[in-house]
Write a protein that holds these residues in place. Sequence first.
Motif, PDB file in Angstrom:
ATOM      1  N   GLU A 175       0.848  -1.203   0.000  1.00  0.00           N
ATOM      2  CA  GLU A 175       0.000   0.000   0.000  1.00  0.00           C
ATOM      3  C   GLU A 175       0.881   1.250   0.000  1.00  0.00           C
ATOM      4  O   GLU A 175       1.859   1.335   0.748  1.00  0.00           O
ATOM      5  N   TYR A 176       0.521   2.198  -0.838  1.00  0.00           N
ATOM      6  CA  TYR A 176       1.139   3.523  -0.829  1.00  0.00           C
ATOM      7  C   TYR A 176       0.060   4.519  -0.423  1.00  0.00           C
ATOM      8  O   TYR A 176      -0.906   4.716  -1.162  1.00  0.00           O
ATOM      9  N   ASP A 177       0.202   5.103   0.761  1.00  0.00           N
ATOM     10  CA  ASP A 177      -0.809   6.054   1.197  1.00  0.00           C
ATOM     11  C   ASP A 177      -0.185   7.432   1.412  1.00  0.00           C
ATOM     12  O   ASP A 177       1.006   7.558   1.705  1.00  0.00           O
ATOM     13  N   ILE A 178      -1.009   8.457   1.272  1.00  0.00           N
ATOM     14  CA  ILE A 178      -0.539   9.833   1.411  1.00  0.00           C
ATOM     15  C   ILE A 178      -0.302  10.124   2.888  1.00  0.00           C
ATOM     16  O   ILE A 178      -1.197   9.975   3.722  1.00  0.00           O
ATOM     17  N   LYS A 179       0.910  10.552   3.219  1.00  0.00           N
ATOM     18  CA  LYS A 179       1.238  10.869   4.601  1.00  0.00           C
ATOM     19  C   LYS A 179       0.524  12.145   5.038  1.00  0.00           C
ATOM     20  O   LYS A 179       0.530  13.146   4.307  1.00  0.00           O
ATOM     21  N   LYS A 180      -0.103  12.104   6.198  1.00  0.00           N
ATOM     22  CA  LYS A 180      -0.784  13.274   6.764  1.00  0.00           C
ATOM     23  C   LYS A 180      -1.594  13.970   5.685  1.00  0.00           C
ATOM     24  O   LYS A 180      -1.441  15.170   5.412  1.00  0.00           O
ATOM     25  N   ALA A 181      -2.509  13.192   5.102  1.00  0.00           N
ATOM     26  CA  ALA A 181      -3.221  13.633   3.906  1.00  0.00           C
ATOM     27  C   ALA A 181      -3.943  14.965   4.077  1.00  0.00           C
ATOM     28  O   ALA A 181      -3.680  15.931   3.345  1.00  0.00           O
ATOM     29  N   PHE A 182      -4.879  15.053   5.019  1.00  0.00           N
ATOM     30  CA  PHE A 182      -5.674  16.282   5.138  1.00  0.00           C
ATOM     31  C   PHE A 182      -4.840  17.492   5.569  1.00  0.00           C
ATOM     32  O   PHE A 182      -5.025  18.589   5.028  1.00  0.00           O
ATOM     33  N   PRO A 183      -3.905  17.370   6.540  1.00  0.00           N
ATOM     34  CA  PRO A 183      -3.039  18.517   6.834  1.00  0.00           C
ATOM     35  C   PRO A 183      -2.239  18.963   5.611  1.00  0.00           C
ATOM     36  O   PRO A 183      -2.020  20.166   5.403  1.00  0.00           O
ATOM     37  N   THR A 184      -1.821  17.981   4.780  1.00  0.00           N
ATOM     38  CA  THR A 184      -1.068  18.334   3.575  1.00  0.00           C
ATOM     39  C   THR A 184      -1.952  19.069   2.571  1.00  0.00           C
ATOM     40  O   THR A 184      -1.544  20.068   1.963  1.00  0.00           O
ATOM     41  N   LEU A 186      -4.538  20.869   3.202  1.00  0.00           N
ATOM     42  CA  LEU A 186      -4.793  22.223   3.705  1.00  0.00           C
ATOM     43  C   LEU A 186      -3.586  23.126   3.451  1.00  0.00           C
ATOM     44  O   LEU A 186      -3.747  24.316   3.133  1.00  0.00           O
ATOM     45  N   ASP A 187      -2.388  22.572   3.574  1.00  0.00           N
ATOM     46  CA  ASP A 187      -1.191  23.356   3.252  1.00  0.00           C
ATOM     47  C   ASP A 187      -1.197  23.780   1.787  1.00  0.00           C
ATOM     48  O   ASP A 187      -0.812  24.914   1.440  1.00  0.00           O
ATOM     49  N   ILE A 188      -1.608  22.880   0.912  1.00  0.00           N
ATOM     50  CA  ILE A 188      -1.689  23.210  -0.520  1.00  0.00           C
ATOM     51  C   ILE A 188      -2.704  24.321  -0.748  1.00  0.00           C
ATOM     52  O   ILE A 188      -2.464  25.284  -1.481  1.00  0.00           O
ATOM     53  N   GLU A 189      -3.831  24.188  -0.079  1.00  0.00           N
ATOM     54  CA  GLU A 189      -4.918  25.160  -0.253  1.00  0.00           C
ATOM     55  C   GLU A 189      -4.559  26.523   0.322  1.00  0.00           C
ATOM     56  O   GLU A 189      -4.875  27.569  -0.261  1.00  0.00           O
ATOM     57  N   LEU A 190      -3.884  26.522   1.466  1.00  0.00           N
ATOM     58  CA  LEU A 190      -3.589  27.781   2.167  1.00  0.00           C
ATOM     59  C   LEU A 190      -2.206  28.342   1.838  1.00  0.00           C
ATOM     60  O   LEU A 190      -1.908  29.489   2.195  1.00  0.00           O
ATOM     61  N   GLY A 191      -1.367  27.532   1.189  1.00  0.00           N
ATOM     62  CA  GLY A 191      -0.007  27.978   0.929  1.00  0.00           C
ATOM     63  C   GLY A 191       0.838  28.001   2.194  1.00  0.00           C
ATOM     64  O   GLY A 191       1.723  28.844   2.348  1.00  0.00           O
ATOM     65  N   THR A 192       0.582  27.066   3.110  1.00  0.00           N
ATOM     66  CA  THR A 192       1.297  27.012   4.388  1.00  0.00           C
ATOM     67  C   THR A 192       2.129  25.739   4.474  1.00  0.00           C
ATOM     68  O   THR A 192       2.125  24.901   3.562  1.00  0.00           O
ATOM     69  N   ASN A 193       2.810  25.559   5.595  1.00  0.00           N
ATOM     70  CA  ASN A 193       3.607  24.351   5.831  1.00  0.00           C
ATOM     71  C   ASN A 193       3.444  23.878   7.280  1.00  0.00           C
ATOM     72  O   ASN A 193       4.408  23.775   8.030  1.00  0.00           O
ATOM     73  N   PHE A 194       2.212  23.623   7.642  1.00  0.00           N
ATOM     74  CA  PHE A 194       1.923  23.212   9.019  1.00  0.00           C
ATOM     75  C   PHE A 194       1.712  21.697   9.164  1.00  0.00           C
ATOM     76  O   PHE A 194       1.477  21.209  10.266  1.00  0.00           O
ATOM     77  N   ARG A 195       1.771  20.961   8.061  1.00  0.00           N
ATOM     78  CA  ARG A 195       1.393  19.540   8.085  1.00  0.00           C
ATOM     79  C   ARG A 195       2.235  18.692   9.041  1.00  0.00           C
ATOM     80  O   ARG A 195       1.758  17.682   9.578  1.00  0.00           O
ATOM     81  N   HIS A 196       3.481  19.108   9.281  1.00  0.00           N
ATOM     82  CA  HIS A 196       4.365  18.298  10.121  1.00  0.00           C
ATOM     83  C   HIS A 196       4.126  18.504  11.616  1.00  0.00           C
ATOM     84  O   HIS A 196       4.644  17.735  12.431  1.00  0.00           O
ATOM     85  N   GLU A 197       3.364  19.528  11.990  1.00  0.00           N
ATOM     86  CA  GLU A 197       3.156  19.805  13.413  1.00  0.00           C
ATOM     87  C   GLU A 197       1.706  19.677  13.864  1.00  0.00           C
ATOM     88  O   GLU A 197       1.420  19.717  15.062  1.00  0.00           O
ATOM     89  N   VAL A 198       0.794  19.501  12.917  1.00  0.00           N
ATOM     90  CA  VAL A 198      -0.635  19.467  13.255  1.00  0.00           C
ATOM     91  C   VAL A 198      -0.942  18.394  14.296  1.00  0.00           C
ATOM     92  O   VAL A 198      -1.580  18.660  15.325  1.00  0.00           O
ATOM     93  N   TYR A 199      -0.516  17.165  14.041  1.00  0.00           N
ATOM     94  CA  TYR A 199      -0.856  16.062  14.943  1.00  0.00           C
ATOM     95  C   TYR A 199      -0.164  16.199  16.291  1.00  0.00           C
ATOM     96  O   TYR A 199      -0.715  15.806  17.327  1.00  0.00           O
ATOM     97  N   ASP A 200       1.039  16.761  16.287  1.00  0.00           N
ATOM     98  CA  ASP A 200       1.756  16.952  17.548  1.00  0.00           C
ATOM     99  C   ASP A 200       1.046  17.964  18.440  1.00  0.00           C
ATOM    100  O   ASP A 200       1.001  17.807  19.665  1.00  0.00           O
TER     101      ASP A 200
END
Length: 671
Positions: A175-184, A186-200
């Motif tokens: 299986e190949y799944d998208i890492k932290k899919a929804f945070p990623t 949202l980063d694309i949509e907002l132009g941000t880079n928060f995906r690596h800290e959202v879950y923490d």
Amino acid sequence: MVHSQNSRSIDVIDDWKEKFTKRINQQSGSKKVKFTFEDALIKEILHTERDKFFIISYNYLKENPPESNDYIKYVSAYIKTGKKFNIKYFKGDVQKLDNYYAKVDEKKKKNETYNPFNQKAYKNYVIYMVLKLYGAYESADDLLFNVKTIDSREYNPITNIPSVLRGFLPISIKEYDIKKAFPTFLDIELGTNFRHEVYDVLGKINFAKLINANSIEGKGYYYTEIITELKKVYGDKAYLVLSEARFLVKGQLFKDLTKYEKIFIERFIQENDVIHYVRLHDAVILLKSQIVNKIVFDKVEFGIKEIEVPENNSDAKELFYYIDDDGKFKTNAVLIRNYLVASGIVRITTADDKIQLILKKNNIVEFFNYKTDLLILLLEGIIETDDNFSEVEILISREYKNDIFKALPLIKSEKLNFYRDNQNTFGLSFGNGFFLMDKDSKIEIHPYDSMKGFFYKHKIQNHVFTNTTEIGDYEKFVNNIGGDNSEVLKTIIGYMAHDYKDPSNSPAIILSDEGADGTKRNGGRGKSLIFGGLKQLLPTMLKGGKEFNPDYDFVFGDLENGIRLYCIDDVIAGFKYDSLYTNILGGINRQRKGTKAEMLEFENSPKFLITTNWLVPYSADENSTNRRFIEFKVNNYYNSNYSPFDEFGKLFFTQWDNAANSNDIDHPIPI
């Protein structure tokens, strides 16, 4: 190929079998009156390429029938009956099973239907995956397998089964799944880079609740509270993450984000030249052999995970039955032997070479009557429901005197050696372990299986011992009947409780009445309560004085191994004490009717306690008698006019409450 039914109403494999058999029959021109599926399988020259993949799936399911899959069996049975099968036979991940049980309970509380472990859904999943990943899938199969696309997500057979079943396939997949899919996304949509800290910061589960909150369900959140939480990561852009427009429409944010799943999965497929795949939400399922070179696409990164059969529980016990190639339940002597041994059954060595079984649990044993209890033990090992349960039940009743009885001699025999104290230790078994006291009165707790020898099953093993200094009613009673000699009586009680037997000095104890003569009997002094107290702690045997006839060949025929104290109660005047000489300082010859006599050696035989209301003859010159017996004369503190009940207001043992019972057992009488 036209399909008029979908997977909600048909079993795809069974549907194919019927049509395949009919087609091969027609194409072969067979003259057989009854042309079977097995006949069609033989006609390989007529098989299509697609048939081959159905046959691969059929053969796998035949060798691994879903009704034998432990996850399916256990969870489906719990859903249907509310009862959990015995966990010791479960071969999968016990923690995952408990999680599914919890989901069932949660759905029941909400009056919702929940059964992901549907056998038909699993079988359809197997053939769907084989067809898809080997390129034999046809567009019309979407109707057959009820494949649907809602918004940007595809729903297919793999989305209808729990994750633990995905590895049960005749092919190897990954299986190949998208890492932290929804945070990623949202980063694309907002132009941000928060995906690596959202879950923490927010936690994965809490984040999912926040972005799925809506004005219709609310989910316990007010809009401003949700925004406050999201601001911990997104700051003022939290209003863009969950806008009021998204909050007002249930599922709107989910829809907006899943469109990115479709976009990036398509990029993954195209840029890796993948032809055959299965989509699973934000993941792609491929054959394990599929080469993938690219896993990063802008901000989106795919992670790889091999999908395998969950690791087996190595401690799982083997069932005593199996399903043969014809789908019939079968058993054999070896399987039954293995099941019995795993259930704690031990065959013990006997002098007459007859089958004698004990049931052992944690080194605690009880004798097992296989003629009456064996079928019940086997019934406990049936991990089936409804008709399948009945079939196995019929199987064991049919094989009762065949494979079942043949299994008993296959059990390795053991010598029945019980734990015994030595001259420097004294032990008692309790519910919280085996308590061992040394000669300095130091007490240590030991696991039963760390001790050498078996332990006779006894009710004291249900009592949790906690040492206390509070004196109980029973010790007060002992002090009363012992009077000035109460310390001597306590020593005698300790001697009888201590099962070490000194070959040179292990006398029988006689409890008699102070002032007794040869003409009248008084009684009521409390002698039987001494034995009653010891009975609370030890495996004992009681014989009435009139019942015990030392001249009877079979007098000890019912004496079992493990008995530590043998009481002859209320012996008559003129009792032949000398008839016990050999039994006291030698072994006991147990003669049972119709069997060979068996010697219970001295070190394994019980000590003797004798009670009497009559005068015990004594002569200073009778050395043989004097070294074999110790007499203690109980005073007349209690009598026919004043009983222990009058003093304590209750019957000992039978009317003990828990508190009194604990005090009397947990406070060791000084000896």
